[in-house]
Structures are given as C-alpha cells and as structure tokens.
Design a protein around this motif. Structure first.
Motif, PDB file in Angstrom:
ATOM      1  N   UNK A 180       0.844  -1.204   0.000  1.00 36.71           N
ATOM      2  CA  UNK A 180       0.000   0.000   0.000  1.00 36.71           C
ATOM      3  C   UNK A 180       0.880   1.255   0.000  1.00 36.71           C
ATOM      4  N   UNK A 181       0.475   2.229  -0.787  1.00 40.14           N
ATOM      5  CA  UNK A 181       1.242   3.464  -0.845  1.00 40.14           C
ATOM      6  C   UNK A 181       1.199   4.196   0.482  1.00 40.14           C
ATOM      7  N   UNK A 182       2.328   4.728   0.905  1.00 40.04           N
ATOM      8  CA  UNK A 182       2.379   5.527   2.132  1.00 40.04           C
ATOM      9  C   UNK A 182       2.666   6.978   1.757  1.00 40.04           C
ATOM     10  N   UNK A 183       2.299   7.881   2.641  1.00 41.38           N
ATOM     11  CA  UNK A 183       2.447   9.308   2.385  1.00 41.38           C
ATOM     12  C   UNK A 183       3.254   9.938   3.510  1.00 41.38           C
ATOM     13  N   UNK A 184       4.127  10.854   3.145  1.00 42.00           N
ATOM     14  CA  UNK A 184       4.970  11.507   4.151  1.00 42.00           C
ATOM     15  C   UNK A 184       4.162  12.522   4.946  1.00 42.00           C
ATOM     16  N   UNK A 185       4.701  12.898   6.102  1.00 43.32           N
ATOM     17  CA  UNK A 185       4.063  13.911   6.925  1.00 43.32           C
ATOM     18  C   UNK A 185       3.920  15.211   6.136  1.00 43.32           C
ATOM     19  N   UNK A 186       2.821  15.914   6.399  1.00 42.92           N
ATOM     20  CA  UNK A 186       2.591  17.205   5.748  1.00 42.92           C
ATOM     21  C   UNK A 186       3.574  18.220   6.301  1.00 42.92           C
ATOM     22  N   UNK A 187       4.354  18.817   5.419  1.00 43.66           N
ATOM     23  CA  UNK A 187       5.339  19.815   5.841  1.00 43.66           C
ATOM     24  C   UNK A 187       5.558  20.832   4.724  1.00 43.66           C
ATOM     25  N   UNK A 188       4.598  21.735   4.511  1.00 40.86           N
ATOM     26  CA  UNK A 188       4.721  22.720   3.434  1.00 40.86           C
ATOM     27  C   UNK A 188       5.961  23.600   3.619  1.00 40.86           C
ATOM     28  N   UNK A 189       6.584  23.978   2.521  1.00 40.28           N
ATOM     29  CA  UNK A 189       7.765  24.839   2.573  1.00 40.28           C
ATOM     30  C   UNK A 189       7.405  26.234   3.064  1.00 40.28           C
ATOM     31  N   UNK A 190       8.347  26.853   3.750  1.00 40.44           N
ATOM     32  CA  UNK A 190       8.165  28.241   4.154  1.00 40.44           C
ATOM     33  C   UNK A 190       8.424  29.133   2.943  1.00 40.44           C
ATOM     34  N   UNK A 191       7.513  30.003   2.626  1.00 36.58           N
ATOM     35  CA  UNK A 191       7.646  30.896   1.483  1.00 36.58           C
ATOM     36  C   UNK A 191       7.496  32.354   1.909  1.00 36.58           C
TER      37      UNK A 191
END
Length: 411
Positions: free
Chosen positions: A1-12
């Motif tokens: 099953x596909x796994x997804x990384x923790x949500x961590x949007x870049x600082x812009x």
C-alpha cells in the motif's frame, strides 16, 4: 500500500496579490477546539465577527457576515440573490474580474450592458455616471481594485447616480478591504464583497459581505424557507425564488440573526481565523493600516524603478497593494519566477488574458506587507535578472527602498 509523508509545506515569502502570508496568531486560532454551531459561546463569536466587519467595511449596515467559500462565493451570493431574470445589470470592465461579474450576471438571467476600458487604466467616474443615466440598470456591479491590472477605480458619485435611477450598486472589494479605504456608507455602496486571503491576511475560505436595507428589501421579496424547515405561516417568495440554496441571502440572514435558523454547518475554524484577523486589523487601526500599505508600496516602487524596471499601468490609478511590472524584452518571465521560488523561496505572480506573459505582479498585502519582505523581493529579483543577463542597475534597488524607509523613520 502506498504511504504518504508527513505534511510539511515549505516556508515561502509570498508576494502575490493573494493568497498572502498569514499572521501566526491567526494560524494559532485555527487550532482551537471545535464548538457546535449553536453553542452560545460560538454564536457570540459570530456576533462579534459581525460587529468587527461593520467597522472594517465602515458601515452601520445590520447585515455584515461571511459567506463560507472563497471570495467568488460572496460575489455569487450577492448577485444570485438580487438578480432576477430580465434585470438589466451594468458592468464597467477594466480587467479580468469585471468579466467575472458579467459571467455571473448572465448565468443569473440578467440582460448585461457593459462599458470597457483598456487594461491598465480605469474609468473617469463621470463616464460611469453617464452610462448609468443612459442604461437605467437595475444593478450596477463593478470592481474596486483589479488585481489583474494593479488598478483601483474611484467610486466618486457613482452611488448617488445609482440612487437617481433606483439602481443597486454592488462593489467587489475583495482586493481592497483591509488594505485601502472602503467607505461603504459614505460612498453609497449598497452591497460590498470582500475576501479573506488578501489584505485581511486570513486563509482563503470565507468571503465577508455587507449590504444595506435597499438590498435587503430585494432579498426579502424573494425570501423563502427551506422545505425541511418550514412551519405553518412561513414566508412565501413574492419574486422569483433564488436559484441557489447555499447562496440564498434570505436564508443566510435567518442563520446569522437571533433566529439561528439552521442553514448549513458553519466553517468553525475559518470563523475563528476571520474573527482573529479582523481583531488584528482593528487593533492596528484602519488609518494606520492604510498608511502601512502605502509606505511599503512606495519603497517597493522606488526599488523597482531604481533597478531600471518599468511599471505597467497608469500611475494615477495604481492600486496601492499590487504593483505590476513589465517583463523586460527577451526575458522568460516564468524562468524568473521559478528561480525566485526555488532559489529564494519567494513567490510573485504572473498574469492572464491579454497580459499573459507581459507583466509580473507583486502584492504588498496584509501580513506580507512589511519591510523585510520588500527588501527580500527587491534583492532577489535584482540578482535573478542579473543572472539571466538583464541590464539592471545593480545595487541601487535596495538603496532606493532603504531611503524611503529612512524618510519614514523605518530604516
């Protein structure tokens, strides 16, 4: 099953005309516990939000509340609730969002009359008044600040002209509310629509609106109660029932009034965010906030011009919170934007329609509107253009901006 990384949007560093950076205090407010929509503690937050919206819209209107949805939801809620098939709507167009008002009006069954101005300019208010006298519309719908062109339309005398022919004046102030004066009552605006993701510095997801008793009278003519909520003696629409259930202002009035008649489940965390964003606007003070936006605009413009870049649009109608720059000849505008994003973490905007590929747009809005961001974008843009071989006046942009800040005691 596909796994997804923790949500961590870049600082812009977000320097677009929206969305913009959000004050950490607003983000914090969105983490608070959820309350039920009819919990007295929550309905009091709703009441406080309405009170603060009246102050920000500079109005005594009873009705000032948010529509749950992006800015377009507020525009659609107002227009679909007041336009009946066959009504004449006059739309003065000087950019993309005037065309949006036309499209929504046509979908409501209106007969639309338009007057147009070249993108980068605005109307002399007298020309709009003349069109109102000629067309005698039911509704005039127009944009206050066009982010597509970086221009702002003066509204002098237009409200009075609408009253002369008994027309309603609806104004899209999505780009201007909280950044430049929007004097709802003084200017005779019947309905005004704002947005959260621009000068209010709240995430996109709500559209604050306000409207007066002239608009309410038209809404009341079409008022009905949702079938599953009707009781004996419920009002029956005199005019044609509003085509949208979700955007029916008559139903939303009952939801935001002491009746608390159930309509939809309020977007709890977005209301927290809007309330906190409005609180911060009023804490800063409207006049102080308007001056802040003008100060950082002046520094940005001084830096861009010192660099040797050319601004787009008539300077006499420049929108203080959006600055448009002509892309130098031979430059790949998207390559410049990509380097700004990937090398400096800065986002600026391109444009669309007849201006696609011709201009960049830099927003100085709300929380993003500060000295650090202005200096950062000027330095990064200069370095990027130099990298791509553009003949810019190296070193002059930051000095020009710093000189503006020094004059204001900010440097």
């Amino acid at each position: 099953m596909k796994t997804y990384k923790d949500l961590s949007p870049s600082l812009r560093t977000i320097m677009t005309p929206g969305p913009v950076e959000v004050d950490p205090r607003v983000l914090r407010s969105m983490s608070y516990p959820i309350l039920g929509q009819f919990d007295p503690e929550f309905t009091e937050l709703m009441n406080e939000t309405m009170e603060m919206l009246r102050d920000v819209f500079q109005t005594n209107n009873q009705w000032a509340f948010p529509i749950d949805g992006t800015s377009r939801s507020g525009i659609e809620a107002v227009l679909v609730s007041i336009i009946e098939p066959g009504d004449k709507v006059l739309v003065p167009i000087y950019g993309r969002f005037g065309h949006l008002l036309v499209e929504i009006s046509e979908r409501c069954g209106a007969e639309v009359a338009i007057i147009e101005q070249e993108w980068g300019t605005v109307f002399d208010p007298i020309d709009i008044v003349t069109a109102i006298e000629r067309e005698k519309p039911t509704i005039v719908a127009m944009v206050h600040g066009e982010t597509s062109t970086g221009c702002i339309q003066k509204l002098d005398g237009i409200g009075a002209a609408c009253r002369e022919v008994d027309a309603l004046l609806v104004v899209d102030a999505v780009a201007t509310i909280g950044g430049v004066p929007v004097k709802t009552d003084e200017w005779g605006l019947d309905a005004v629509i704002g947005g959260t993701q621009k000068c209010l510095s709240v995430p996109s997801g709500m559209s604050p609106i306000t409207y007066n008793d002239r608009v309410e009278a038209r809404v009341q003519r079409r008022k009905t109660i949702e079938r599953g909520l009707r009781e004996k003696g419920s009002p029956v629409a005199i005019g044609k029932t509003v085509a949208s259930n979700y955007f029916d202002l008559g139903m939303l009035q009952d939801y935001w009034s002491p009746k608390r008649l159930n309509h939809h489940t309020e977007a709890t965390t977005m209301l927290y965010a809007l309330r906190e964003g409005l609180r911060l606007v009023l804490q800063e003070g409207l006049e102080e906030r308007f001056l802040r936006h003008k100060r950082h605009e002046s520094a940005l413009v001084a830096g861009l011009q010192a660099m040797g870049l050319t601004l787009f649009g008539d300077p006499l109608c420049k929108l203080p919170v959006v600055t448009c720059i002509r892309i130098p000849s031979g430059v790949d505008g998207e390559a410049v934007r990509s380097m700004l994003l990937n090398s400096f973490g800065i986002e600026i905007a391109s444009s669309f329609g007849p201006l696609k590929g011709q201009i960049w747009r830099i927003g100085t809005m709300g929380f993003s509107c500060n000295q650090k961001n202005v200096l950062h974008v000027l330095g990064a843009l200069e370095a990027t253009l130099h990298w791509y071989g553009v003949d810019v006046s190296v070193g002059k942009a930051l000095q020009a901006a710093l000189a503006v800040y020094a004059l204001d005691g900010e440097g």
